[in-house]
Design a protein around this motif. Structure first.
Motif, PDB file in Angstrom:
ATOM      1  N   ARG A  26      -2.105  -7.435   0.174  1.00 58.87           N
ATOM      2  CA  ARG A  26      -2.798  -6.420  -0.617  1.00 58.87           C
ATOM      3  C   ARG A  26      -2.434  -5.049  -0.063  1.00 58.87           C
ATOM      4  O   ARG A  26      -1.912  -4.920   1.057  1.00 58.87           O
ATOM      5  N   THR A  27      -2.710  -4.028  -0.844  1.00 53.82           N
ATOM      6  CA  THR A  27      -2.423  -2.659  -0.451  1.00 53.82           C
ATOM      7  C   THR A  27      -3.732  -1.920  -0.220  1.00 53.82           C
ATOM      8  O   THR A  27      -4.674  -2.047  -1.006  1.00 53.82           O
ATOM      9  N   ALA A  28      -3.786  -1.177   0.861  1.00 50.91           N
ATOM     10  CA  ALA A  28      -4.967  -0.368   1.177  1.00 50.91           C
ATOM     11  C   ALA A  28      -4.505   1.045   1.510  1.00 50.91           C
ATOM     12  O   ALA A  28      -3.379   1.260   1.964  1.00 50.91           O
ATOM     13  N   TYR A  29      -5.395   1.995   1.279  1.00 54.48           N
ATOM     14  CA  TYR A  29      -5.075   3.402   1.540  1.00 54.48           C
ATOM     15  C   TYR A  29      -6.082   3.971   2.539  1.00 54.48           C
ATOM     16  O   TYR A  29      -7.262   3.642   2.502  1.00 54.48           O
ATOM     17  N   ARG A  30      -5.571   4.815   3.419  1.00 59.07           N
ATOM     18  CA  ARG A  30      -6.477   5.462   4.359  1.00 59.07           C
ATOM     19  C   ARG A  30      -5.819   6.711   4.937  1.00 59.07           C
ATOM     20  O   ARG A  30      -4.594   6.886   4.828  1.00 59.07           O
ATOM     21  N   THR A  31      -6.635   7.551   5.539  1.00 59.48           N
ATOM     22  CA  THR A  31      -6.130   8.735   6.224  1.00 59.48           C
ATOM     23  C   THR A  31      -5.701   8.342   7.632  1.00 59.48           C
ATOM     24  O   THR A  31      -6.417   7.632   8.334  1.00 59.48           O
ATOM     25  N   CYS A  32      -4.535   8.795   8.042  1.00 60.01           N
ATOM     26  CA  CYS A  32      -4.059   8.524   9.397  1.00 60.01           C
ATOM     27  C   CYS A  32      -4.929   9.270  10.395  1.00 60.01           C
ATOM     28  O   CYS A  32      -5.135  10.485  10.265  1.00 60.01           O
ATOM     29  N   ALA A  67     -10.598  16.662   0.202  1.00 53.38           N
ATOM     30  CA  ALA A  67     -11.494  15.710   0.853  1.00 53.38           C
ATOM     31  C   ALA A  67     -10.981  14.305   0.612  1.00 53.38           C
ATOM     32  O   ALA A  67     -10.421  14.011  -0.461  1.00 53.38           O
ATOM     33  N   ALA A  68     -11.153  13.430   1.604  1.00 48.10           N
ATOM     34  CA  ALA A  68     -10.735  12.031   1.473  1.00 48.10           C
ATOM     35  C   ALA A  68     -11.597  11.173   2.389  1.00 48.10           C
ATOM     36  O   ALA A  68     -11.933  11.595   3.498  1.00 48.10           O
ATOM     37  N   TYR A  69     -11.938  10.007   1.903  1.00 42.86           N
ATOM     38  CA  TYR A  69     -12.660   9.035   2.733  1.00 42.86           C
ATOM     39  C   TYR A  69     -11.905   7.719   2.693  1.00 42.86           C
ATOM     40  O   TYR A  69     -11.427   7.276   1.642  1.00 42.86           O
ATOM     41  N   ALA A 125     -19.493   8.104  -3.107  1.00 42.39           N
ATOM     42  CA  ALA A 125     -19.014   7.222  -4.177  1.00 42.39           C
ATOM     43  C   ALA A 125     -17.788   7.798  -4.861  1.00 42.39           C
ATOM     44  O   ALA A 125     -16.839   7.075  -5.177  1.00 42.39           O
ATOM     45  N   ARG A 126     -17.806   9.120  -5.095  1.00 45.16           N
ATOM     46  CA  ARG A 126     -16.656   9.715  -5.766  1.00 45.16           C
ATOM     47  C   ARG A 126     -15.413   9.646  -4.885  1.00 45.16           C
ATOM     48  O   ARG A 126     -14.307   9.374  -5.376  1.00 45.16           O
ATOM     49  N   LEU A 127     -15.574   9.893  -3.590  1.00 49.46           N
ATOM     50  CA  LEU A 127     -14.410   9.796  -2.711  1.00 49.46           C
ATOM     51  C   LEU A 127     -13.890   8.371  -2.644  1.00 49.46           C
ATOM     52  O   LEU A 127     -12.672   8.146  -2.577  1.00 49.46           O
ATOM     53  N   LYS A 128     -14.786   7.401  -2.663  1.00 48.05           N
ATOM     54  CA  LYS A 128     -14.330   6.008  -2.679  1.00 48.05           C
ATOM     55  C   LYS A 128     -13.551   5.696  -3.952  1.00 48.05           C
ATOM     56  O   LYS A 128     -12.636   4.866  -3.948  1.00 48.05           O
ATOM     57  N   ASP A 129     -13.915   6.357  -5.034  1.00 47.15           N
ATOM     58  CA  ASP A 129     -13.210   6.154  -6.305  1.00 47.15           C
ATOM     59  C   ASP A 129     -11.859   6.854  -6.336  1.00 47.15           C
ATOM     60  O   ASP A 129     -11.087   6.654  -7.277  1.00 47.15           O
ATOM     61  N   HIS A 130     -11.594   7.711  -5.341  1.00 47.47           N
ATOM     62  CA  HIS A 130     -10.330   8.453  -5.280  1.00 47.47           C
ATOM     63  C   HIS A 130      -9.672   8.168  -3.927  1.00 47.47           C
ATOM     64  O   HIS A 130      -9.737   8.994  -3.001  1.00 47.47           O
ATOM     65  N   PRO A 131      -9.034   7.025  -3.774  1.00 45.40           N
ATOM     66  CA  PRO A 131      -8.481   6.640  -2.461  1.00 45.40           C
ATOM     67  C   PRO A 131      -7.352   7.546  -1.979  1.00 45.40           C
ATOM     68  O   PRO A 131      -7.019   7.519  -0.790  1.00 45.40           O
ATOM     69  N   HIS A 132      -6.772   8.352  -2.882  1.00 45.00           N
ATOM     70  CA  HIS A 132      -5.704   9.273  -2.479  1.00 45.00           C
ATOM     71  C   HIS A 132      -6.255  10.672  -2.194  1.00 45.00           C
ATOM     72  O   HIS A 132      -5.477  11.597  -1.964  1.00 45.00           O
ATOM     73  N   GLY A 133      -7.580  10.806  -2.189  1.00 39.52           N
ATOM     74  CA  GLY A 133      -8.205  12.085  -1.905  1.00 39.52           C
ATOM     75  C   GLY A 133      -8.505  12.890  -3.153  1.00 39.52           C
ATOM     76  O   GLY A 133      -8.039  12.583  -4.254  1.00 39.52           O
TER      77      GLY A 133
END
Length: 742
Positions: A6-12, A459-461, A559-567
């Motif tokens: 699977r693919t996951a996104y996160r901030t380094c 912003a990104a979470y 919730a909104r940041l979770k809905d936008h995994p690319h920030g």
């Protein structure tokens, strides 16, 4: 099913750039890490550190269960036993000697975790000790102090608007390899290339021709530690040639005349003798900054870790003010992070230092802490208030602080030590108890520190990528349990007690602006499965772009940041003066009395005899201080711990490439292989920092196989910038000779 990916996104979380990562996960392992091409800030950029994110998380040497010292070794134990050992060791010291007997050191990685941003303050308040130390006084404290005096808050740090500037002057910074510092700018090299592509220029001033300098439109060599003279020469030129133009700052600046008076002795001709930059070039730099449509001056670690660090940091902003480039698009601007709220008006209490002083050397408190350069004094010197116990959180001061050999010896004499750290490293090997937090892939991430320094608001979470380690402990729980323990609630205290208390306090602070809704009403609306998530949700919803708990449906929330995994892109930086100013006058106080007084020290050093040979540090793209040297991909290749030396100096000292050289300072002696290169100025030698992994009792096999040389054996704990307490790590007088030669 086994084998599915699977693919996951996160901030380094590995440096200040805040790049987005695209991770490939298989069987609950991260098998690949690459740049997230859809990320709103980094647009697919990734450096070698980010590419090894999965390897760092899966490092077999990383601790996953607590360790307790038994004699000369450490044994793995359960969590309850570890906290009982802390209570048994720390409790009697607190009871007999009080809070001053316990010192705390906070390392650089704390600003890369949500726990560090949320749970350290409650721990420090609960402990009640004034013996607080951190990595800030070996890195960035001069910038906090200068901005504190200028703008009223040590956290009001303007960053270069690099995406819109026409001219960028870079002093003592190497963003091609560091990715930026106190200026969060993913793909800093790409942004500099874009600056040039649109017809702009950037100039690098540094004692070493760095990778950044190689790509610059111009490289200006300067003697280490003399940037304040160069900048005062620029200020002198701006004033005497009537080039000062405050632009939109007119009416918001006080102290302009006084700064002009302070600059009078520092003529370009006079300072050129000290800094090594020709006087005509100093004058031309001033004229170029004044004439450019937009310009920004950016100084970093090389301008902070020097004798006149605070003066230099102050002068960087003075030049930006005098050329009308403060708080102006294309100049330097104040970011506004999503978890913060703008001030309702300008003016405030301002900034001060010295509310208390250290016991042994009488050094003033700055921003709630003492200079780490005096930590060994507080441990070794008997008497009331002697430090007998030590708590480290994510730090390795045995490698990263001045005269580190002395501190290493001091730690061995403590009565008790506890470390929150994932490694048994050169510092934590002294600990009686080591509490390892879960790895970064198993916890959520939001950049409390770096989003407040971003060159573009966003912003990104990042939710956890891997499932929780059922036998491990989350860092928020570790710090909460420690907090409750030091307040006498016992080793078995439930961290949920503190989690709930912190949420209650956060809601109480925001309930008043949400008229008609009680704390209980707001609590029912808070989102998040983890305590840090719930605190973040409150901050986001009441922050500058928040939804106000539903009052602004298009606003931000967790919730909104979770809905936008690319920030979520929040747009370019916007002017914030006068709102951001918290000085008593409500203006930019350009000539603060403590800084003006220190100018005499700078003037007095104009005639000083310059040392024959001085040492500076250097950075590498695959390194970030000492805490990533156990990843094979980041330490492979040729030895980086060489002593770089100009050919003229090598010839004078009869040294050649590969010779083993002995480097001697007042504090200590190291040996390192010589690398002859014209990348450094004559009279300058350079060693990288963060190495020295050759001490016994550690459990970092890869680092131990690539030990390198600890440059901080050479740095002097008595050499500090008096205004900030920051250690002088660049421009250290040294003697160099062939190893074995008398």
């Amino acid at each position: 099913m086994p084998g599915e990916t699977r693919t996951a996104y996160r901030t380094c979380p590995l440096c200040e750039a805040a790049c987005g990562l695209e991770l490939t996960v298989a069987d609950d392992r991260i098998v690949a890490s690459r740049g997230d091409s859809a990320h709103v800030f980094s647009h697919g950029f990734v450096c070698p550190k980010g590419a090894t994110f999965g390897q760092l998380s899966a490092d077999p040497d990383r601790l996953r269960r607590p360790l307790v010292r038994r004699g000369d070794s450490h044994e793995e134990v359960g969590w309850d036993e570890a906290f009982r050992a802390i209570e048994a060791g720390l409790g009697p010291i607190l009871q007999q000697y009080g809070p001053p007997a316990v010192a705390v050191y906070l390392g650089n990685p704390n600003v890369h975790t949500m726990a560090g941003g949320l749970y350290l303050s409650p721990l420090l308040r609960a402990l009640g000790s004034r013996n607080i130390f951190s990595a800030s006084t070996v890195d960035q404290m001069p910038k906090h102090v200068s901005c504190g005096y200028l703008y009223g808050s040590p956290l009001a740090i303007p960053v270069p608007d690099v995406d819109r500037t026409d001219l960028l002057l870079v002093l003592g910074a190497n963003p091609w390899e560091s990715n930026g510092s106190l200026a969060t700018a993913a793909d800093f090299p790409g942004r500099l290339k874009a600056l040039q592509a649109r017809g702009g220029r950037f100039i690098v001033v540094d004692p070493r021709r760095t990778r950044t300098a190689e790509h610059a439109d111009e490289y200006v060599a300067i003697r280490p530690g003399t940037d304040a003279y160069l900048l005062f020469g620029i200020v002198h030129t701006l004033v005497t040639e009537h080039l000062v133009d405050l632009g939109g700052l007119a009416g918001h600046v006080t102290g302009l005349t006084e700064v002009g008076e302070l600059a009078r002795p520092f003529t370009p001709d006079r300072v050129a003798e000290v800094c090594g930059v020709p006087a005509p070039r100093i004058r031309e730099l001033a004229r170029e900054l004044a004439a450019a449509p937009t310009a920004a001056v950016y100084g970093r670690i090389g301008t902070c870790t020097v004798e006149f660090g605070t003066l230099t940091s102050w002068l960087v902003d003075v030049v930006n003010v005098l050329t009308g480039n403060l708080d102006r698009p294309g100049g330097v601007m104040f970011p506004l992070a999503a978890h913060l709220r703008p001030q309702t008006r300008s003016g405030g209490k301002g900034f001060t230092v010295g509310r208390w002083h250290s016991r042994v050397r009488g050094l003033p408190e700055v921003k709630g802490e003492f200079p780490v350069a005096t930590l060994a004094d507080e441990i070794e010197t008997p008497g009331d208030g002697q430090v007998r116990a030590f708590v480290t959180v994510a730090g390795n001061p045995v490698l990263s602080t001045p005269n580190s050999g002395r501190l290493d010896r001091a730690l061995a004499g403590l009565d008790f030590m506890v470390s929150v750290d994932p490694y048994l490293n050169e510092t934590t090997r002294h600990a009686d108890v080591v509490l390892p937090p879960t790895d970064a892939a198993r916890k959520g991430h939001y950049d409390f520190s770096f989003l407040a320094l971003a060159v573009r608001n966003f912003a990104a979470y990042s939710p956890p990528v891997l499932p929780a380690d059922g036998a491990g402990m989350d860092e928020c729980d570790i710090l909460a349990r420690l907090t409750l323990l030091v307040t006498g609630q016992g080793a078995a205290a439930d961290p949920a007690v503190l989690h709930e208390r912190m949420l209650e306090q956060a809601l109480q602070r925001v309930a008043a602006p949400n008229a008609g809704r009680t704390v209980d009403d707001l609590r029912a609306m808070v989102d998040g499965e983890h305590p840090a998530e719930r605190l973040l949700d409150v901050a986001l919803r009441t922050g500058a772009y928040g939804d106000g708990f539903g009052a602004r449906p298009d606003g931000l929330s967790l919730a909104r940041l979770k809905d936008h995994p690319h920030g979520v892109d929040l747009g370019p930086l916007r002017p914030r003066i006068p709102e951001v100013l918290q000085t008593p006058s409500g203006t930019v106080e350009l000539c603060p009395a403590p800084i003006a007084a220190d100018v005499e020290r700078l003037r007095g050093a104009l005639d000083r005899q310059r040392d024959d040979l001085v040492l500076i540090g250097r950075r590498h793209l695959r390194s970030n201080n000492s805490w990533m040297h156990n990843v094979p991909a980041l330490v492979k290749g040729r030895d980086r711990c060489t002593l770089q030396m100009h050919p003229d100096d090598a010839a004078r000292l009869a040294l050649a490439d590969g010779d083993d050289a002995r480097v001697v300072s007042r504090a200590g002696t190291v040996s390192a292989p010589v690398e002859v290169t014209d990348r450094v100025m004559p009279g300058v030698v350079s060693l990288p920092h963060g190495w020295g992994h050759d001490l016994p009792g550690t459990r970092m096999a890869v680092a131990a196989a690539h030990p390198g040389v600890n440059s901080n054996v050479l740095t002097d704990e008595f050499a500090i910038d008096p205004l900030s307490g920051n250690s002088v790590l660049n421009g250290i007088p040294v003697e160099v000779k062939a190893a074995g030669r008398p």
